[in-house]
Scaffold this motif. Structure first.
Motif, PDB file in Angstrom:
ATOM      1  N   LYS A 100      23.061 -64.985  13.104  1.00 16.63           N
ATOM      2  CA  LYS A 100      22.723 -63.558  12.985  1.00 16.63           C
ATOM      3  C   LYS A 100      22.177 -63.329  11.575  1.00 16.63           C
ATOM      4  N   THR A 149      17.237 -60.033  13.161  1.00 16.33           N
ATOM      5  CA  THR A 149      16.854 -58.626  13.133  1.00 16.33           C
ATOM      6  C   THR A 149      16.319 -58.284  11.753  1.00 16.33           C
ATOM      7  N   ASP A 164      23.649 -49.324  10.411  1.00 15.89           N
ATOM      8  CA  ASP A 164      22.589 -49.838  11.273  1.00 15.89           C
ATOM      9  C   ASP A 164      22.862 -51.299  11.636  1.00 15.89           C
ATOM     10  N   ASP A 167      25.895 -51.651  13.980  1.00 17.33           N
ATOM     11  CA  ASP A 167      25.514 -51.239  15.330  1.00 17.33           C
ATOM     12  C   ASP A 167      24.819 -52.384  16.066  1.00 17.33           C
ATOM     13  N   ARG A 168      23.903 -53.055  15.390  1.00 13.34           N
ATOM     14  CA  ARG A 168      23.171 -54.162  16.006  1.00 13.34           C
ATOM     15  C   ARG A 168      24.079 -55.360  16.274  1.00 13.34           C
ATOM     16  N   GLU A 170      27.380 -55.384  16.670  1.00 14.60           N
ATOM     17  CA  GLU A 170      28.368 -55.079  17.708  1.00 14.60           C
ATOM     18  C   GLU A 170      27.748 -55.005  19.098  1.00 14.60           C
ATOM     19  N   SER A 171      26.510 -54.522  19.179  1.00 17.73           N
ATOM     20  CA  SER A 171      25.852 -54.419  20.488  1.00 17.73           C
ATOM     21  C   SER A 171      25.247 -55.757  20.919  1.00 17.73           C
ATOM     22  N   GLY A 172      25.019 -56.651  19.935  1.00 16.29           N
ATOM     23  CA  GLY A 172      24.359 -57.918  20.229  1.00 16.29           C
ATOM     24  C   GLY A 172      22.863 -57.766  20.402  1.00 16.29           C
ATOM     25  N   ASP A 173      22.364 -56.561  20.139  1.00 20.21           N
ATOM     26  CA  ASP A 173      20.942 -56.249  20.301  1.00 20.21           C
ATOM     27  C   ASP A 173      20.292 -56.151  18.915  1.00 20.21           C
ATOM     28  N   ARG A 177      18.713 -48.949  17.897  1.00 22.21           N
ATOM     29  CA  ARG A 177      18.873 -47.992  18.992  1.00 22.21           C
ATOM     30  C   ARG A 177      18.271 -46.674  18.569  1.00 22.21           C
ATOM     31  N   ARG A 179      18.785 -43.085  18.556  1.00 16.31           N
ATOM     32  CA  ARG A 179      19.884 -42.138  18.754  1.00 16.31           C
ATOM     33  C   ARG A 179      19.354 -40.752  19.054  1.00 16.31           C
TER      34      ARG A 179
END
Length: 183
Positions: A100, A149, A164, A167-168, A170-173, A177, A179
């Motif tokens: 990551k 990312t 930010d 969020d990425r 934890e979402s694995g994305d 996002r 919002r």
């Protein structure tokens, strides 16, 4: 057979992008340890980065940096901040694959402003703006190559940048996002 330890996140980007500041706050938020590769290098060598550059030049520093980062990536479970030029090493880029890796971006003017002062041997003396632009031109494709990312730290509080990134993670994305917007 156990799975080797992996960092929760690795921060890369140009000088002044906030890798150390954001890395510390990110680690605190995730409740994991934080390490800065430049500090690990100084601890391993028993001398400052400026001293390493003064006595062995950039090639010696990059050799040490590659070794220390490689050792750290094999055993560290936390947030790791790399120096701006760490991605110049092909071996380091190879080791970053599948991790990551968060690429922090910043503009030239803001990067130069944040990078003024001691401890930045590649920006010392002469036209810092031109040198910074050259570093960005050379390194940006390498940052993008290793990035999972990309997050801008330009004109954003470190708290917002950390939120930010969390969020990425934890979402694995790896994508931000949107919002407050409906599909």
């Amino acid at each position: 057979m156990s799975v080797p330890a992996r960092p929760v996140a690795v921060l890369v980007g140009p000088p002044g992008a906030g890798k150390t500041t954001i890395g510390r706050k990110l680690a605190r938020r995730l409740d994991v340890p934080f390490r800065d590769a430049d500090h690990l290098i100084e601890d391993a060598e028993g001398r400052s980065i400026a001293d390493i550059f003064a006595t062995g030049g950039e090639p010696e520093f990059r050799r040490i940096e590659e070794r220390v980062i490689g050792e750290t990536l094999e055993s560290f479970e936390g947030v790791l901040s790399l120096g701006g030029g760490a991605v110049l090493s092909e071996a380091t880029r190879h080791r970053l694959r599948g991790l990551k890796v968060v690429h922090l971006t910043i503009g030239v003017a803001e990067g130069v402003r944040r990078s003024r002062g001691p401890g930045r041997p590649l920006l010392a003396g002469g036209d810092a703006t031109a040198r910074y632009q050259t570093l960005l031109t050379e390194r940006s494709p390498l940052y993008r190559e290793v990035a999972w990312t990309t997050v801008s730290s330009e004109r954003r509080s470190s708290g917002k940048v950390v939120a930010d990134i969390v969020d990425r993670l934890e979402s694995g994305d790896p994508h931000p996002r949107r919002r407050g917007r409906r599909p």
